[in-house]
Design a protein around this motif. Structure first.
Motif, short mmCIF file in Angstrom:
data_model
loop_
_atom_site.label_atom_id
_atom_site.label_comp_id
_atom_site.label_asym_id
_atom_site.label_seq_id
_atom_site.Cartn_x
_atom_site.Cartn_y
_atom_site.Cartn_z
N GLY A 14 -16.77 26.16 64.75
CA GLY A 14 -15.38 26.40 64.35
C GLY A 14 -15.20 26.04 62.89
O GLY A 14 -16.11 25.53 62.24
N ARG A 15 -14.02 26.31 62.37
CA ARG A 15 -13.78 25.97 60.96
C ARG A 15 -12.30 25.74 60.68
O ARG A 15 -11.41 26.21 61.40
CB ARG A 15 -14.37 27.03 60.04
N PHE A 16 -12.07 25.00 59.59
CA PHE A 16 -10.73 24.84 59.04
C PHE A 16 -10.85 25.35 57.61
O PHE A 16 -11.78 24.99 56.90
CB PHE A 16 -10.33 23.36 59.09
N ALA A 17 -9.92 26.23 57.21
CA ALA A 17 -10.11 26.94 55.93
C ALA A 17 -8.88 26.85 55.03
O ALA A 17 -8.17 27.83 54.83
CB ALA A 17 -10.44 28.41 56.24
N PRO A 18 -8.62 25.66 54.47
CA PRO A 18 -7.42 25.52 53.65
C PRO A 18 -7.56 26.18 52.27
O PRO A 18 -8.65 26.26 51.72
CB PRO A 18 -7.30 23.99 53.49
N SER A 19 -6.44 26.64 51.75
CA SER A 19 -6.41 27.12 50.36
C SER A 19 -6.06 25.90 49.50
O SER A 19 -5.15 25.15 49.87
CB SER A 19 -5.32 28.18 50.19
N PRO A 20 -6.76 25.71 48.37
CA PRO A 20 -6.51 24.49 47.58
C PRO A 20 -5.30 24.64 46.66
O PRO A 20 -5.40 24.50 45.45
CB PRO A 20 -7.81 24.32 46.80
N ILE A 50 -13.22 25.90 51.69
CA ILE A 50 -12.11 25.89 50.73
C ILE A 50 -11.89 27.33 50.25
O ILE A 50 -12.77 27.94 49.64
CB ILE A 50 -12.41 24.94 49.54
N GLU A 51 -10.71 27.85 50.52
CA GLU A 51 -10.42 29.26 50.21
C GLU A 51 -9.76 29.36 48.83
O GLU A 51 -8.55 29.54 48.69
CB GLU A 51 -9.59 29.85 51.35
N ASP A 52 -10.63 29.24 47.81
CA ASP A 52 -10.16 29.22 46.41
C ASP A 52 -10.46 30.54 45.71
O ASP A 52 -11.00 30.58 44.62
CB ASP A 52 -10.84 28.04 45.66
N ALA A 176 -10.10 40.41 48.34
CA ALA A 176 -8.91 40.01 49.10
C ALA A 176 -9.27 39.01 50.19
O ALA A 176 -10.40 38.98 50.68
CB ALA A 176 -8.24 41.24 49.70
N TYR A 177 -8.26 38.24 50.59
CA TYR A 177 -8.42 37.24 51.65
C TYR A 177 -9.07 37.85 52.90
O TYR A 177 -10.01 37.27 53.46
CB TYR A 177 -7.03 36.65 51.98
N GLN A 178 -8.58 39.01 53.35
CA GLN A 178 -9.08 39.59 54.61
C GLN A 178 -10.60 39.80 54.56
O GLN A 178 -11.30 39.57 55.52
CB GLN A 178 -8.44 40.96 54.90
N ALA A 180 -12.86 38.30 52.41
CA ALA A 180 -13.62 37.06 52.21
C ALA A 180 -13.73 36.27 53.51
O ALA A 180 -14.81 35.77 53.86
CB ALA A 180 -12.95 36.23 51.12
N VAL A 181 -12.61 36.20 54.24
CA VAL A 181 -12.61 35.44 55.50
C VAL A 181 -13.63 36.01 56.48
O VAL A 181 -14.38 35.26 57.12
CB VAL A 181 -11.18 35.48 56.10
N VAL A 182 -13.67 37.32 56.58
CA VAL A 182 -14.58 37.94 57.55
C VAL A 182 -16.04 37.73 57.12
O VAL A 182 -16.89 37.37 57.95
CB VAL A 182 -14.24 39.44 57.72
N VAL A 194 -9.49 28.95 65.10
CA VAL A 194 -8.26 28.27 65.56
C VAL A 194 -7.42 28.08 64.31
O VAL A 194 -7.86 27.42 63.36
CB VAL A 194 -8.60 26.91 66.21
N ARG A 195 -6.24 28.68 64.25
CA ARG A 195 -5.41 28.60 63.04
C ARG A 195 -3.96 28.90 63.40
O ARG A 195 -3.65 29.16 64.57
CB ARG A 195 -5.94 29.59 61.98
N GLY A 196 -3.09 28.90 62.39
CA GLY A 196 -1.66 29.09 62.62
C GLY A 196 -1.31 30.52 63.00
O GLY A 196 -1.97 31.48 62.57
N ASP A 198 0.96 32.27 61.97
CA ASP A 198 1.36 33.12 60.84
C ASP A 198 0.23 34.08 60.47
O ASP A 198 0.45 35.05 59.75
CB ASP A 198 1.78 32.27 59.63
N LEU A 199 -0.99 33.81 60.97
CA LEU A 199 -2.13 34.70 60.68
C LEU A 199 -2.50 35.57 61.88
O LEU A 199 -3.51 36.28 61.82
CB LEU A 199 -3.33 33.87 60.20
N LEU A 200 -1.68 35.54 62.92
CA LEU A 200 -1.99 36.35 64.10
C LEU A 200 -2.05 37.84 63.74
O LEU A 200 -2.92 38.58 64.22
CB LEU A 200 -0.92 36.08 65.18
#
Ligand code: GLU
Length: 296
Positions: A14-20, A50-52, A176-178, A180-182, A194-196, A198-200
């Protein structure tokens, strides 16, 4: 099998991916805790990324602040932290592959040109690239897309109504975010997201990209976002109060209450987290897009 429980027999990463873009606030702690406990309760690994990607939004030094806030709450990643800004060649290679497959097209439209969903204006125009003037858009299939979220159940998106072609490389050349995340989730072998909530809306778009890149999409679990007194999502941009690390167990108690989990009787951080992990019940998370802390 209850879909909320997940598949405990396979490898879990799993991961947690905050933007700084600032220090963690209570809402980001809730997402971090949920992803951590879900991974650890399945004997999995928990990674931090870290999603920078977007330099103007990054606040210098906030990556260190975020990592120390996580550590103060006993949330330590199992592998070295990955920075998106270090991975531009991987994103460029993915864009090349999508181009070769004819899955992206050049698009001149600006965000202000349409309401919620991109109407496909440049889809069939075969535009030539114009540096600074065209973005690259991924062509999503036109059939309905269904995915099963472990909290929200089966959800279906329809092309043109709730999902549409999306940008993978912006006009300014930034990935773009979409995208990079993938690419990161594929390269880090993430099995569960597992995330908020708002990203569903991004989940079906990302699944479409996973499929185009011949990768298996991770299982999805979207938790309600924490709403402030004004009824809006707590966010770093809206200057939500930074998380105070004076009393981490108290913050974790609030996070567990928000996620509708059992409260550990323990008071020391390590024992508290162990109990929370042993008693983690994702099926108890409310299937809401957002809620305020006081609704508990
Ligand atoms: N970087 C995103 C955020 O801070 C999270 C991305 C994800 O979890 O997929 O909201």
């Amino acid at each position: 099998m209850n879909p909320a429980v997940g598949d405990r027999s396979s490898i879990y990463i799993g991961r947690f991916a905050p933007s700084p873009s600032g220090p963690l606030h209570f809402g980001s702690l809730v997402a971090a805790v949920a992803s951590f406990l879900d991974a650890k309760s399945c004997a999995g690994q928990w990674l931090v990324r870290i999603e920078d990607l977007d330099p103007p939004r990054a606040v210098a030094g906030s990556d260190h602040v975020i990592l120390s806030q996580l550590a103060a709450h006993g949330l330590r990643p199992d592998q070295p932290v990955v920075y998106q800004s270090q991975r531009l060649p991987q994103y460029a290679a993915a864009v090349k592959k999508l181009k070769q497959q004819g899955l992206v097209y050049h698009c001149r439209c600006a965000r202000r040109d349409y309401q919620t969903h991109y109407p496909g204006t440049c889809r069939t125009q075969n535009l030539k690239p114009e540096p600074g003037g065209t973005a690259l858009r991924f062509r999503v299939g036109s059939s309905p897309h269904t995915l099963v979220d472990r909290v929200h159940g089966a959800l279906t998106w329809h092309y043109g109504e709730s999902m549409s072609d999306f940008v993978v490389q912006r006009k300014d050349g930034l990935h773009a975010y979409q995208l990079a995340v993938v690419i990161d989730d594929i390269d880090q072998r993430i099995s569960h997201v597992v995330r908020g909530a708002d990203l569903l809306h991004a989940a079906p778009l990302q699944e479409a990209l996973f499929t185009a890149l011949e990768a298996t999409p991770p299982k999805q679990l979207h938790i309600p976002v924490v709403l402030g007194n004004d009824g809006r999502k707590l966010s770093k941009q809206a200057r939500a109060k930074p998380l105070d690390t004076e009393n981490p167990v108290n913050n974790l108690r609030r996070a567990l209450a928000f996620l509708n989990q059992r409260q550990p009787p323990q008071h020391t951080l390590e024992n508290f987290l162990k109990y929370a992990c042993d008693h983690w019940q994702p099926e108890r998370i409310p299937a809401l897009m957002g809620r305020s802390e006081t609704t508990n």
